[in-house]
Enzyme design. Sequence first.
Site, PDB file in Angstrom:
ATOM      1  N   SER A 236      92.562  86.182  76.746  1.00  0.00           N
ATOM      2  CA  SER A 236      92.190  85.246  76.061  1.00  0.00           C
ATOM      3  C   SER A 236      91.858  84.464  77.766  1.00  0.00           C
ATOM      4  O   SER A 236      91.444  83.092  77.752  1.00  0.00           O
ATOM      5  CB  SER A 236      93.778  84.095  75.518  1.00  0.00           C
ATOM      6  OG  SER A 236      93.055  84.545  74.677  1.00  0.00           O
TER       7      SER A 236
ATOM      8  N   SER B  28      90.644  82.748  74.615  1.00  0.00           N
ATOM      9  CA  SER B  28      90.849  81.139  73.340  1.00  0.00           C
ATOM     10  C   SER B  28      90.788  80.045  75.558  1.00  0.00           C
ATOM     11  O   SER B  28      90.862  79.227  75.005  1.00  0.00           O
ATOM     12  CB  SER B  28      92.275  81.021  73.253  1.00  0.00           C
ATOM     13  OG  SER B  28      92.889  81.232  74.562  1.00  0.00           O
TER      14      SER B  28
ATOM     15  N   LYS C 207      94.167  74.489  80.655  1.00  0.00           N
ATOM     16  CA  LYS C 207      94.297  74.985  79.787  1.00  0.00           C
ATOM     17  C   LYS C 207      94.677  73.965  79.357  1.00  0.00           C
ATOM     18  O   LYS C 207      96.027  73.911  79.481  1.00  0.00           O
ATOM     19  CB  LYS C 207      94.738  75.981  79.251  1.00  0.00           C
ATOM     20  CG  LYS C 207      94.137  76.846  77.960  1.00  0.00           C
ATOM     21  CD  LYS C 207      94.530  78.473  77.172  1.00  0.00           C
ATOM     22  CE  LYS C 207      93.900  78.652  76.177  1.00  0.00           C
ATOM     23  NZ  LYS C 207      94.276  79.930  76.325  1.00  0.00           N
TER      24      LYS C 207
END
Length: 411
Positions: free
Chosen positions: A132, A108, A31
Amino acid sequence: MDNRYGAFIDPGLEVSPLARGPLDGLTFAVKDVFAVKGHVSSAGNPDWLRSHPAAEEHAAAVRSLLLAGAALKGAAHTDELMYSLGGENIHYGTPVNPRGAGRIPGGSSSGSAVAVAAGSVDFALGTDTGGSVRVPSAYCGIYGFRPSHGAVDMNGVIPLASQFDTVGWMAGSPGLLHRVGRVLLGGAGEGESQGEPAPGSAASSAQAARVQIDTLFIPEDAWALTEPESEGELTGALKVLQAGAARSVQTEAAPEGLKAWMDAFRELQGSEIWETHGSWVRKEHPTFAPDIAARFKLAEELHGRNLSAAASLRKEVTARLRNLLGENGVLVIPTVPGPAPLAGGDAAQLEFNRSGAMSLCCIAGLTGLPQITLPVSGPGGLSLGLSVIGGFGQDLRLLAWVNEIWKPALV
């Protein structure tokens, strides 16, 4: 790098392994909040990218994986400053959910989930503060893990709310999820002390088989949030987990109501988010999507308020749930109420979906417990998620137990 699903903000970011180890030959994505030497993380926002320098060294989790023999292949998209569960980004676009045409990927850690679901990498790192890793894993039909709070080193990761932030990971199988866990969690756990046989060996499989779960708790209040169309598939998958435990017990997770838990989580998280990023927001005046801007406005309003009631509730429910589960109990809940919503929903729909997911995700988030989400085929072939929450610090036992008893062919 195959980026047809739009998983990567930087598909060309590559780092070779630093040593040979248990993850030899495997690839992973990160990420875009993890420090990678020489790379500037965007945190999903161009103004963050513009106002921050390149990393001088790798994040601790990234370095651990490189030392274990894995190769880094690509920086994956994230929602703006990790403050969403939808996966839609007005600046960089929205990764395409490979398991649901026209559906959001979840956030996310959206890009990380899509990269794994698309087969671009073997596994991926994400962060999980309010869901997330768990939410996009459920929406994209893969395995995802949020560890006990503090179990994995957060050094070199852009924070959101440190009292809830965790480093999580995603994979296409429970076995690989477990292998990565042995690296990131230090290989310590009941039946899994340092120096024991490598994952995948016959001896290691025997160890996993010895992990026993005494009680599987089924909280009726959490299951009541399931969308009716998804109830049958999730209940069927639950039976696979029940068969691997000594007994099952119906219970109630939150006598105060899951909404009270979610509200306490949101208040504590929001206040800390402003403490973490408020000065940067005031200095840089970043351009945010409307929903992200609204959340930062609320965070600013929460900062400085008397949140003693929320903190007290958190302390009370943490002690209660950790005591309930102990070392040999697990809580089984739907990861999210149903399949991934359609992309492009209006603000009200986005918030409705977010609230439903957070009502379930706040259980582990508020109490700091480890949670694994398992893919279940839902209505119309869309993906659902079934979650197992374990006792505090029982991360590797939870991963080993699920790897032993979860049989996808039976789901």
